[in-house]
Design an enzyme around this catalytic site. Structure first.
Site, short mmCIF file in Angstrom:
data_model
loop_
_atom_site.label_atom_id
_atom_site.label_comp_id
_atom_site.label_asym_id
_atom_site.label_seq_id
_atom_site.Cartn_x
_atom_site.Cartn_y
_atom_site.Cartn_z
N ARG A 248 21.40 -18.30 42.75
CA ARG A 248 21.79 -19.43 41.92
C ARG A 248 21.98 -19.00 40.48
O ARG A 248 21.43 -17.99 40.03
CB ARG A 248 20.83 -20.60 42.08
CG ARG A 248 19.39 -20.29 41.82
CD ARG A 248 18.52 -21.51 42.08
NE ARG A 248 17.17 -21.27 41.62
CZ ARG A 248 16.20 -22.17 41.66
NH1 ARG A 248 16.42 -23.38 42.15
NH2 ARG A 248 15.00 -21.88 41.21
N ASP B 234 7.86 -29.29 36.32
CA ASP B 234 8.32 -27.92 36.51
C ASP B 234 9.70 -27.86 37.18
O ASP B 234 10.27 -26.78 37.32
CB ASP B 234 7.30 -27.11 37.33
CG ASP B 234 6.95 -27.78 38.64
OD1 ASP B 234 6.43 -28.92 38.60
OD2 ASP B 234 7.20 -27.19 39.70
N ASN B 235 10.22 -29.02 37.58
CA ASN B 235 11.57 -29.05 38.15
C ASN B 235 12.56 -29.69 37.19
O ASN B 235 13.68 -30.01 37.58
CB ASN B 235 11.57 -29.83 39.47
CG ASN B 235 10.85 -29.06 40.58
OD1 ASN B 235 10.71 -27.84 40.50
ND2 ASN B 235 10.40 -29.76 41.59
N ASP C 124 16.44 -27.27 41.22
CA ASP C 124 15.48 -27.19 42.32
C ASP C 124 15.72 -28.24 43.39
O ASP C 124 14.98 -29.22 43.54
CB ASP C 124 14.03 -27.29 41.79
CG ASP C 124 13.54 -25.95 41.28
OD1 ASP C 124 14.38 -25.05 41.07
OD2 ASP C 124 12.33 -25.80 41.07
N GLY D 280 4.84 -21.21 38.25
CA GLY D 280 5.68 -20.05 37.96
C GLY D 280 6.68 -19.82 39.07
O GLY D 280 6.66 -20.51 40.09
N GLY E 173 7.57 -18.72 42.06
CA GLY E 173 6.80 -18.23 43.20
C GLY E 173 7.66 -17.57 44.26
O GLY E 173 7.16 -16.88 45.15
N ARG E 174 8.95 -17.84 44.16
CA ARG E 174 9.86 -17.22 45.14
C ARG E 174 11.25 -16.99 44.58
O ARG E 174 12.17 -16.61 45.29
CB ARG E 174 9.94 -18.07 46.40
CG ARG E 174 10.31 -19.53 46.14
CD ARG E 174 10.48 -20.24 47.44
NE ARG E 174 10.62 -21.68 47.24
CZ ARG E 174 10.98 -22.50 48.18
NH1 ARG E 174 11.25 -22.03 49.39
NH2 ARG E 174 11.07 -23.80 47.97
N GLY F 19 6.80 -16.72 49.39
CA GLY F 19 7.90 -16.21 48.56
C GLY F 19 9.27 -16.33 49.20
O GLY F 19 10.26 -15.85 48.66
N ARG G 263 12.31 -24.52 32.15
CA ARG G 263 11.90 -25.87 32.56
C ARG G 263 10.97 -26.48 31.51
O ARG G 263 10.38 -25.76 30.70
CB ARG G 263 11.13 -25.76 33.89
CG ARG G 263 11.97 -25.13 34.99
CD ARG G 263 11.14 -24.18 35.87
NE ARG G 263 12.03 -23.42 36.74
CZ ARG G 263 12.47 -23.87 37.91
NH1 ARG G 263 12.04 -25.02 38.36
NH2 ARG G 263 13.32 -23.15 38.64
P1 AMP Z 1 8.82 -26.85 44.23
O1 AMP Z 1 8.11 -28.14 44.44
O2 AMP Z 1 9.66 -26.40 45.38
O3 AMP Z 1 9.58 -26.85 42.94
O4 AMP Z 1 7.69 -25.72 44.11
C1 AMP Z 1 6.57 -25.82 43.29
C2 AMP Z 1 5.99 -24.45 43.01
O5 AMP Z 1 5.65 -23.80 44.23
C3 AMP Z 1 6.92 -23.52 42.27
O6 AMP Z 1 6.15 -22.79 41.36
C4 AMP Z 1 7.49 -22.65 43.36
O7 AMP Z 1 7.85 -21.38 42.90
C5 AMP Z 1 6.32 -22.55 44.34
N1 AMP Z 1 6.76 -22.36 45.72
C6 AMP Z 1 7.40 -23.24 46.53
N2 AMP Z 1 7.62 -22.71 47.74
C7 AMP Z 1 7.11 -21.45 47.72
C8 AMP Z 1 7.02 -20.38 48.67
N3 AMP Z 1 7.51 -20.50 49.90
N4 AMP Z 1 6.43 -19.24 48.27
C9 AMP Z 1 5.93 -19.10 47.04
N5 AMP Z 1 5.98 -20.05 46.10
C10 AMP Z 1 6.56 -21.22 46.43
MG MG Z 2 10.43 -26.04 41.65
#
Ligand code: AMP
Ligand code: MG
Length: 493
Positions: free
Chosen positions: A180, A260-261, A270, A98, A100-101, A130, A187
């Protein structure tokens, strides 16, 4: 210090809203406010994205905008939320993820969703804080605009704001927020989420929303027994195929092609440990955390297909017949090679297809790989060589002179029947002079950390028009320095 979001909505910055994703209802997201950051400042802005949104110069430069795009004040009319999705990460089912940030402020009446990335914790943050750090935010900002400049489908970036707020990664860094913008941030993982939970009604609602909003042509399909969801899968497969062809042709490595990306609109999404190739190394792995090389440059087209397969499985309850799903997916296998060949032919300035093309391209890529030739510089020099009729600067790039001479002979034979002016024109519009190499981003980041944003602005200007010569800026189109190969970019951002 604990700050609380300012509850008064001082301004709408002239933005009008139409919250279409939010209309899906609470099964799809959690409504929440961004968490404020102390002492925000501007890091970068994109006037062209501001224009897309209808934000005028005065609005964009205002303190209201600075506060709003850092998440400190809520824009009037916005309806912030974090959406829920799941996904496969590095080939393994990761369950619920989901936003997350990233916090979605909503969709503008003109059809642009606006997200604040790094705006604080959400129910989907898991162990994360976050936040996003300044360096990764600058990379996302610059690369979004660079990809757009290259003509490659991507989410866009309106601005980056920085803050004194500390963020712990390998070391303590400072927080930043990227604003953005995209027509949709849905996704593959959004579909996987509801499919995995057996929430067929929500799955259908999401698919209907995406079709009606972004793929209306799927409703009237005469293929697949008139099944709109199979038509959606086919359309997404084709867009993804086109995107992969563009990534491969320009030498772009995404680095984290988890489901998810993957954008349902076929956008580059992403930006994390991405990289534009320096030397042409087909097995190049840009993500320091990708120990198995799952997302190596030359694996991207296959991984995209694997990801589409996951999407197909998620859509299966809506399509019914697995045979229909297979057929819809099949389109990837024809569109990717066709599009890739078209991109490569354009790089060679060849306006028409001919029998020897594929071999000419294969031989060249092998030669570039064996000699570790700089990918961007090769193509740009080749373009100028066709204009000037002097191939010496190209020969200088390749240790295997005989091999290259042989290739140049075959290439010249093809060109012999063609008018050089349109060939060179096509090549100079296809082969960029400037790409966001890691070391260029790094230079802009180092300066920005010291409060100097000139480097970032210069780079942004070059990358927005990467096919122009930009006299006086050849250093930005030069070979990477030795230290470039020691830059390590991981998932940590
Ligand atoms: P990513 O690989 O960057 O696409 O991240 C994978 C998942 O981790 C996604 O659900 C992001 O929202 C979550 N995520 C990545 N970095 C953070 C962060 N610093 N705080 C909270 N959630 C994160
Ligand atoms: Mg991502």
């Amino acid at each position: 210090m604990t700050l609380t979001a300012d509850s008064d909505t001082r301004t709408d910055l002239g933005l009008a809203w139409d919250h279409r994703f939010a209309a899906l209802g609470p099964d799809f997201f959690t409504e929440l406010r961004p968490t404020p950051l102390p002492t925000p400042h501007w890091v970068g802005t994109s006037p062209t994205v501001a224009q897309l949104l209808g934000l005028n110069e005065a609005h964009l430069r205002s303190d209201d905008a600075l506060q709003a795009f850092t998440g400190n004040h809520l824009l009037a009319g916005s309806r912030p939320l974090a959406s829920v999705y799941s996904g496969h990460q590095f080939g393994v089912w990761a369950g619920q993820l989901g936003d997350g940030r990233a916090i979605l402020l909503g969709e503008t009446a003109s059809g642009w969703e606006i997200q604040l990335k790094g705006a604080g914790r959400t129910p989907y943050s898991r162990m994360g804080d976050g936040r996003a750090v300044l360096r990764s935010s600058i990379r996302e900002f610059l690369c979004s605009e660079a990809m757009h400049g290259l003509g490659i489908a991507t989410s866009r970036a309106l601005c980056v704001t920085g803050s004194t707020g500390p963020v712990r990664r390998e070391e303590i860094e400072t927080a930043a927020v990227v604003t953005r913008v995209a027509p949709s941030f849905v996704r593959f993982g959004h579909f996987e989420h509801f499919a995995a939970n057996g929430q067929d009604l929500q799955l259908k609602a999401l698919a209907d929303y995406v079709v009606d909003r972004h793929y209306p042509e799927c409703r009237g399909t005469t293929e697949f027994g008139g099944n709109a969801y199979a038509a959606l899968l086919k359309a997404v497969s084709e867009r993804t195929a086109r995107l992969m062809a563009q990534w491969q042709a320009v030498g772009f490595c995404h680095g984290v092609m988890n489901t998810d990306n993957m954008s349902i609109l076929g956008l580059t999404l992403d930006y994390g440990p991405f990289q534009f190739l320096d030397a042409f190394v087909p097995g190049h792995i840009c993500n320091h955390s990708d120990t198995q090389g799952r997302y190596a440059y030359n694996r991207q087209p296959n991984v995209a297909y694997w990801n589409l397969f996951c999407l197909a499985q998620a859509l299966l309850p809506l399509m019914g017949d697995p045979e229909i799903a297979k057929e819809a997916l099949e389109s990837y296998k024809t569109v990717f090679p066709t599009e890739f060949m078209a991109r490569m032919r354009a790089k060679l300035g060849l306006t028409d297809a001919s029998d020897g093309d594929a071999e000419l391209i294969d031989t060249l890529l092998l030669l570039l790989a064996r000699n570790g030739v700089d990918y961007t510089i090769f193509w740009r020099r080749l373009s100028h060589a066709v204009v000037a009729g002097d191939f010496e600067p190209v020969r200088d790039l390749c240790a295997d002179r005989d091999g290259l001479d042989q290739w140049l002979l075959s290439y010249s034979e093809l060109l012999a029947h063609m008018d050089k002016a349109p060939v060179a024109d096509l090549m100079l519009k296809t082969n960029p002079k400037f790409v966001l190499r890691n070391h260029l981003g790094e230079q802009a980041i180092r300066a920005a950390k010291l409060g100097d944003f000139n480097e970032l602005q210069t780079l942004q200007r070059l990358l927005e028009r990467p096919f122009d010569e930009h006299p006086g800026h050849d250093a930005y189109a030069a070979f990477p320095p030795d230290w470039a190969s020691s830059i390590e970019i991981s998932c940590s951002s």
